[in-house]
Design a protein around this motif. Structure first.
Motif, PDB file in Angstrom:
ATOM      1  N   ASN A 257       0.524  -1.037  -0.042  1.00 49.69           N
ATOM      2  CA  ASN A 257      -0.290  -0.066  -0.024  1.00 49.69           C
ATOM      3  C   ASN A 257       0.935   1.116   0.347  1.00 49.69           C
ATOM      4  O   ASN A 257       0.572   2.632  -0.875  1.00 49.69           O
ATOM      5  N   LYS A 258       1.949   1.263   0.596  1.00 49.73           N
ATOM      6  CA  LYS A 258       3.381   2.496   0.868  1.00 49.73           C
ATOM      7  C   LYS A 258       4.302   2.048   1.571  1.00 49.73           C
ATOM      8  O   LYS A 258       4.788   0.860   1.706  1.00 49.73           O
ATOM      9  N   ALA A 259       5.367   2.206   0.556  1.00 48.43           N
ATOM     10  CA  ALA A 259       6.206   2.690   0.371  1.00 48.43           C
ATOM     11  C   ALA A 259       7.222   2.330   1.890  1.00 48.43           C
ATOM     12  O   ALA A 259       6.060   2.972   2.610  1.00 48.43           O
ATOM     13  N   GLY A 260       7.906   0.784   2.321  1.00 54.87           N
ATOM     14  CA  GLY A 260       8.362   1.654   3.469  1.00 54.87           C
ATOM     15  C   GLY A 260      10.184   1.632   3.977  1.00 54.87           C
ATOM     16  O   GLY A 260      10.504   1.247   2.884  1.00 54.87           O
ATOM     17  N   VAL A 261      10.205   2.402   4.670  1.00 53.44           N
ATOM     18  CA  VAL A 261      11.568   2.768   5.050  1.00 53.44           C
ATOM     19  C   VAL A 261      11.460   2.465   6.357  1.00 53.44           C
ATOM     20  O   VAL A 261      10.838   2.101   7.502  1.00 53.44           O
ATOM     21  N   PHE A 262      12.658   1.284   6.121  1.00 50.61           N
ATOM     22  CA  PHE A 262      13.915   0.244   7.795  1.00 50.61           C
ATOM     23  C   PHE A 262      14.955   1.202   7.806  1.00 50.61           C
ATOM     24  O   PHE A 262      15.550   0.921   7.374  1.00 50.61           O
ATOM     25  N   PHE A 263      14.874   1.925   9.061  1.00 56.47           N
ATOM     26  CA  PHE A 263      15.914   2.035   9.387  1.00 56.47           C
ATOM     27  C   PHE A 263      16.599   1.500  11.089  1.00 56.47           C
ATOM     28  O   PHE A 263      15.899   1.175  11.745  1.00 56.47           O
ATOM     29  N   LYS A 264      18.114   0.871  10.521  1.00 62.37           N
ATOM     30  CA  LYS A 264      18.292  -0.469  11.224  1.00 62.37           C
ATOM     31  C   LYS A 264      19.389   0.742  11.875  1.00 62.37           C
ATOM     32  O   LYS A 264      20.785   0.765  11.831  1.00 62.37           O
TER      33      LYS A 264
ATOM     34  N   PHE B  75      11.236   2.167  12.359  1.00 60.79           N
ATOM     35  CA  PHE B  75      13.010   1.848  13.053  1.00 60.79           C
ATOM     36  C   PHE B  75      13.076   0.646  14.458  1.00 60.79           C
ATOM     37  O   PHE B  75      11.972   0.145  14.597  1.00 60.79           O
ATOM     38  N   ILE B  76      14.397  -0.074  13.895  1.00 55.85           N
ATOM     39  CA  ILE B  76      14.098  -1.277  14.206  1.00 55.85           C
ATOM     40  C   ILE B  76      16.109  -0.823  15.154  1.00 55.85           C
ATOM     41  O   ILE B  76      16.699  -0.641  14.453  1.00 55.85           O
ATOM     42  N   ASP B  77      15.909  -1.027  16.699  1.00 62.61           N
ATOM     43  CA  ASP B  77      16.619  -1.584  17.275  1.00 62.61           C
ATOM     44  C   ASP B  77      17.160  -2.141  17.157  1.00 62.61           C
ATOM     45  O   ASP B  77      17.269  -3.352  17.353  1.00 62.61           O
ATOM     46  N   LEU B  78      18.742  -2.644  16.289  1.00 62.13           N
ATOM     47  CA  LEU B  78      18.909  -3.896  16.520  1.00 62.13           C
ATOM     48  C   LEU B  78      20.235  -4.492  17.500  1.00 62.13           C
ATOM     49  O   LEU B  78      20.230  -5.637  17.271  1.00 62.13           O
ATOM     50  N   ILE B  79      20.105  -3.850  18.749  1.00 57.33           N
ATOM     51  CA  ILE B  79      20.369  -3.965  19.859  1.00 57.33           C
ATOM     52  C   ILE B  79      19.646  -5.075  20.622  1.00 57.33           C
ATOM     53  O   ILE B  79      19.926  -6.062  20.966  1.00 57.33           O
ATOM     54  N   ALA B  80      18.118  -4.372  20.768  1.00 58.81           N
ATOM     55  CA  ALA B  80      17.081  -5.204  21.317  1.00 58.81           C
ATOM     56  C   ALA B  80      16.944  -6.033  20.239  1.00 58.81           C
ATOM     57  O   ALA B  80      16.510  -6.794  21.093  1.00 58.81           O
ATOM     58  N   ASN B  81      16.853  -5.521  19.075  1.00 69.14           N
ATOM     59  CA  ASN B  81      15.552  -6.986  18.180  1.00 69.14           C
ATOM     60  C   ASN B  81      17.023  -7.311  17.557  1.00 69.14           C
ATOM     61  O   ASN B  81      16.806  -6.947  16.154  1.00 69.14           O
ATOM     62  N   ARG B  82      17.756  -8.202  18.138  1.00 72.99           N
ATOM     63  CA  ARG B  82      18.712  -8.384  16.638  1.00 72.99           C
ATOM     64  C   ARG B  82      17.959  -9.523  15.772  1.00 72.99           C
ATOM     65  O   ARG B  82      18.676  -9.404  14.351  1.00 72.99           O
ATOM     66  N   ASP B  83      17.003 -10.036  15.793  1.00 72.66           N
ATOM     67  CA  ASP B  83      16.471 -11.316  15.554  1.00 72.66           C
ATOM     68  C   ASP B  83      15.604 -11.030  14.151  1.00 72.66           C
ATOM     69  O   ASP B  83      15.516 -10.935  13.554  1.00 72.66           O
ATOM     70  N   VAL B  84      15.336  -8.989  14.383  1.00 76.33           N
ATOM     71  CA  VAL B  84      14.233  -8.388  13.738  1.00 76.33           C
ATOM     72  C   VAL B  84      15.356  -8.590  12.437  1.00 76.33           C
ATOM     73  O   VAL B  84      15.122  -8.438  10.978  1.00 76.33           O
TER      74      VAL B  84
END
Length: 123
Positions: A35-42, A71-80
């Motif tokens: 439906n709309k583009a997603g910008v994923f910031f790791k 927004f992905i906090d890659l320290i807290a959510n490494r699996d994501v």
């Protein structure tokens, strides 16, 4: 952002981030790119380069109703973070932006290459 606040997101920006903290949330966000583009910031909350890239991106970004920011906090959510790399086919780096449209990666950048204007041009 102050010198010693690089682990925290600034609250004085105009960006309405959607935080992704689970695999289910990531899968839904990717499905929503139909439906709309997603910008994923790791983002690494332990890295000053990541904080500088995030701050620069936030100061450059102009809201667009056809683009959702995640927004992905890659320290807290490494699996994501790892799953996003796997699903997009983009090797993990930090900081990193992966743009997905119609469930396909259409743009990615990392470190000082992260640019709000380049993302908009790619879309």
């Amino acid at each position: 952002m102050g010198l010693f606040s690089f682990g925290k997101k600034s609250n004085d920006n105009k960006i309405n981030w959607v935080n992704i903290s689970s695999v289910d949330e990531l899968n839904q966000a990717i499905a929503d790119t139909q439906n709309k583009a997603g910008v994923f910031f790791k983002h690494s909350t332990r890295c000053s380069i990541s904080s500088m890239a995030l701050s620069r991106f936030e100061s450059q970004w102009e809201e667009n109703e056809n683009i959702q920011l995640y927004f992905i906090d890659l320290i807290a959510n490494r699996d994501v973070s790892n799953l996003l790399s796997e699903l997009s086919g983009v090797m993990h780096q930090s900081p990193q932006v992966i743009v997905i449209q119609n469930e396909k990666e259409v743009y990615n950048a990392s470190h000082n290459g992260i640019s709000a204007s380049e993302i908009k041009n790619a879309l």
